[in-house]
Design an enzyme around this catalytic site. Structure first.
Site, short mmCIF file in Angstrom:
data_model
loop_
_atom_site.label_atom_id
_atom_site.label_comp_id
_atom_site.label_asym_id
_atom_site.label_seq_id
_atom_site.Cartn_x
_atom_site.Cartn_y
_atom_site.Cartn_z
N CYS A 2 0.53 -0.94 0.07
CA CYS A 2 -0.23 0.20 0.40
C CYS A 2 1.11 0.74 -0.11
CB CYS A 2 -0.91 -0.45 1.30
SG CYS A 2 -1.75 -1.60 1.44
N ARG A 27 1.06 1.96 -5.82
CA ARG A 27 1.19 1.33 -4.67
C ARG A 27 0.45 -0.35 -4.86
NH1 ARG A 27 6.09 1.70 -2.13
NH2 ARG A 27 5.08 0.42 -0.76
N TRP A 74 -3.82 -2.14 -1.28
CA TRP A 74 -3.70 -3.07 -1.78
C TRP A 74 -4.24 -4.42 -1.46
CZ3 TRP A 74 -0.93 -7.59 -3.09
CH2 TRP A 74 -0.93 -8.01 -4.32
N GLY A 101 2.28 -2.99 5.07
CA GLY A 101 2.93 -4.48 4.99
C GLY A 101 1.79 -5.23 5.94
N GLU A 481 9.14 -11.69 -21.44
CA GLU A 481 9.30 -10.21 -21.49
C GLU A 481 7.71 -9.27 -22.07
OE1 GLU A 481 9.53 -8.78 -18.75
OE2 GLU A 481 9.13 -6.90 -19.74
N LYS A 485 3.93 -8.45 -20.76
CA LYS A 485 3.41 -6.62 -20.46
C LYS A 485 1.98 -7.03 -21.41
CE LYS A 485 5.71 -5.12 -19.32
NZ LYS A 485 6.63 -5.16 -18.66
N HIS A 504 6.46 -29.93 -28.37
CA HIS A 504 6.38 -30.73 -27.26
C HIS A 504 5.81 -30.63 -26.67
CE1 HIS A 504 10.67 -32.66 -28.46
NE2 HIS A 504 11.19 -31.72 -28.21
O1 M6R Z 1 10.67 -3.70 -8.25
P1 M6R Z 1 10.16 -4.55 -8.76
O2 M6R Z 1 11.31 -5.10 -10.03
O3 M6R Z 1 11.12 -6.14 -8.35
O4 M6R Z 1 9.62 -5.77 -9.75
C1 M6R Z 1 9.48 -6.96 -9.51
C2 M6R Z 1 7.81 -7.47 -10.22
O5 M6R Z 1 6.41 -7.30 -9.42
C3 M6R Z 1 7.74 -6.43 -11.89
O6 M6R Z 1 8.58 -6.65 -12.90
C4 M6R Z 1 6.20 -7.22 -12.39
O7 M6R Z 1 6.57 -7.76 -12.86
C5 M6R Z 1 6.13 -5.60 -13.14
N1 M6R Z 1 4.91 -5.31 -12.51
C6 M6R Z 1 6.09 -6.03 -14.86
O8 M6R Z 1 5.52 -5.64 -15.84
#
Ligand code: M6R
Length: 608
Positions: A2, A27, A74, A101, A481, A485, A504
């Protein structure tokens, strides 16, 4: 996970809190709330849904308080609802708390508090906190907060106010980020710097278990024995605009277009033609490097995908075996770690709980830790032995773009550094890669100026149920990746497969009209990839091919071809991911999705 804010000063708190929360919505954004001390009484307003809902509720209310705390949530414990939103209060509503937290022992604490006569109204772990503070309150709020936190296990960044001491905010952090903004006759708390930047550039970066007391007399930071801690002010030099949209429709599009600069900035002063590679203050000697017999790259999500590229590149250049691990898996699989282990922990935010947990585990067992992160002063940057920052600037969109490409750059820099010291590849080869890196920024501009074909291909993607991404070698890493996305912002199911693995099992899913994105930028694997493309074409797939300029032979096999400028194949990932980011972005826009704040996600995952 959060965002929290707090303000005490001479101005009306409500607008400052709402503005601060708007900068923290990345967040979490399933509910929001504030607590003020209005005419000597704690007044709480909270609403399920986006911050705008709270704004709507507040718009006709006259609120003059100069002190308050706020929260954007969140959900972890308890569904998103008005009742579960923060702030939470004690039984008579005199103490209010915002929390980021998880209180891991909240069930035990709750049972005990219930036996002491306390009543709970929400399903959250957080609600134990105001009751604990109430239990320990004996005329001094910070004493009560210190005692309460001594009972709590887990992670927290807290902001606490009480009408019994109406001119005071008490705050503390443990394993969740918290900064303190220092203004003129005013003080702020926030989970992240952008929340205070419109008011001050001077902040304190709090360490775990540092308690803050903000009153009109100033800001005091102390330990749990109430001994004052003298901290240095961190002066923020980046621009407020850097955290704003700057004319783009979405942060994600802005951040995609910021990549040329971010790449250049991340290379600056580290890679200089004809000079040895510099890793800022990190220095690994030949001896130390030769002592390392294993490297673990550990990260989550997009950062993990950058690590997949990192494994290829380090092994190819520095000739050290590299294992790449998802942080949440690494932590619980008893990995083999000793003082000959080097861990590279990658995290944009520097706060991802699993990556931090993996780092701590490796450190405990004697490994040396290099962090790659984008956030100065983040937990991961502080706990690692060495840090290489990606100078990408703040990344606000949940979907990571510029953070990813700059993570790749950081990994190239580290690989070259190791190769140079160990002499694992010829100096001429190192110079060639360095030259290639220095030219990447302008090549990304070329791609970004030429996105028409990709935008047109959106029509073949936006109404699909499933999309498959294929690649071999480094292209497989980029397929992973690209697929993430697309799924995270457009909600289309997508999977990435290694070209050779398709037959496979997964090829059974390919039918007439299935959309496939095929990457074929790796010259030594080009022919093999073309065969894999033919396999899906024969089964009716609609294929977008991504290849290096000059490989127009691919047009014979695909429905649409997009070219990236010629570079050494090892550097192609930095370029080939960009069309995939653009494709995901415009597909999400075409579908009317909330691009910057996709459902169920948050930018920074500070819980396990
Ligand atoms: O802040 P971080 O790089 O540790 O975050 C890791 C993942 O939560 C972050 O890369 C997430 O997968 C993204 N939403 C991807 O676009």
């Amino acid at each position: 996970m959060c965002g929290i804010v707090g303000y005490l000063g001479k101005k009306k708190a409500v607008s400052i809190l709402i503005e601060g929360l708007s900068k923290l919505e990345y967040r979490g954004y399933d509910s929001a709330g504030i607590a003020l001390i209005e005419d000597g009484v704690v007044k709480v307003q909270k609403r399920k849904g986006r911050l705008a809902n709270l704004g709507e509720t507040l718009k006709d209310t006259e609120l003059n308080s100069k002190i308050g705390i706020g929260h954007t949530r969140w959900a972890t414990h308890g569904e998103p609802s008005d009742l579960n939103s923060h702030p939470h209060v004690n039984g008579d509503g005199t103490i209010a708390v915002v929390h980021n937290g998880i209180i891991e022992n909240y069930i035990v604490l709750k049972e005990w508090l219930v036996s002491e006569g306390y009543k709970f109204v929400s399903e959250t772990d957080t609600e134990v906190i105001p009751h604990l503070v109430d239990y320990y309150y004996n005329g001094n709020l910070e004493d009560a907060v210190i005692k309460a936190t001594q009972k709590m296990e887990g992670s927290y960044a807290l902001g606490v106010i009480s009408e019994k001491e109406p001119g005071k905010i008490v705050a503390v952090r443990k394993d969740s980020p918290l900064i303190v903004g220092v203004g003129e006759n005013e003080g702020f708390i926030a989970s992240d710097i952008p929340a205070v930047l419109n008011h001050t550039r001077d902040v304190y970066l709090l360490e775990d278990k540092e308690y803050v007391v903000i009153t009109e007399d100033g800001i005091k930071i102390m330990n749990s024995k109430k001994e004052e801690i003298k901290k240095e002010i961190f002066h923020v030099t980046w621009d407020v605009d850097a955290a704003e949209k700057g004319g783009y429709e979405h942060f994600m599009l802005k951040e995609i277009h910021e990549q040329p600069k971010a790449i250049k900035d991340t290379l600056t002063s580290r890679i200089v033609k004809g000079e040895k590679i510099k890793l800022d203050s990190i220095s690994l000697t030949k001896e130390q490097l030769e002592n390392i017999d294993r490297i673990y790259i550990v990260a989550c999500g997009t950062a993990y995908h950058s690590g997949v590229v990192g494994k290829y590149v380090i092994e190819r250049l520095a000739k050290v075996p590299v294992e790449i691990d998802i942080a949440s898996e690494f932590r619980y699989r008893n990995p083999l770690i000793n003082e000959r282990t080097l861990m590279i922990a990658i995290s944009q935010s520097g706060e991802t709980a699993d990556t931090l947990g993996a780092l701590r585990l490796a450190k405990e067992k004697g490994a040396r830790i290099i962090a790659i992160t984008n956030v100065v002063g983040s937990s991961i940057s502080r706990e690692a032995d060495d840090v290489l920052y990606t100078w990408a600037g703040p990344e606000i969109a949940v979907a990571s773009t510029k953070a990813y490409t700059t993570m790749l750059i950081a990994l190239y820099i580290i690989s070259l550094y190791m190769a140079e010291i160990k002499g694992t590849v010829k100096q001429s080869e190192i110079e060639k890669v360095k030259d290639g890196l220095l030219n990447l920024s302008e090549k990304t501009v070329e791609i970004l100026n030429n996105t028409e074909k990709i935008k047109n291909f959106v029509e073949k993607v936006y109404d699909q149920r499933d999309v498959y991404y294929l690649g071999r070698g480094l292209d497989y890493a980029i397929a992973m990746e690209g697929s993430l996305k697309l799924k995270e912002i457009s909600y289309i199911h997508s999977e990435a497969y290694a070209g050779g693995e398709l037959k496979h099992g997964t090829i059974a899913l390919i039918e007439e009209g299935t959309t496939v994105i095929a990457l074929a930028t790796q010259e030594d694997l080009f022919e093999k990839m073309v065969s894999n493309i033919k396999e899906v074409k024969t089964r009716g797939a609609n294929v977008l091919g991504i290849a290096m300029e000059g490989h127009d032979y691919i047009e014979k096999t695909v429905d649409e071809a997009v070219y990236i400028p010629r570079v050494m194949p090892i550097l192609a990932p930095v370029l080939s991911v960009i069309p995939l980011q653009v494709l995901a972005y415009y597909t999400a826009v075409r579908k009317g999705c909330d691009v910057d704040k996709p459902r169920n996600l948050a930018k920074s995952v500070t819980v396990e």
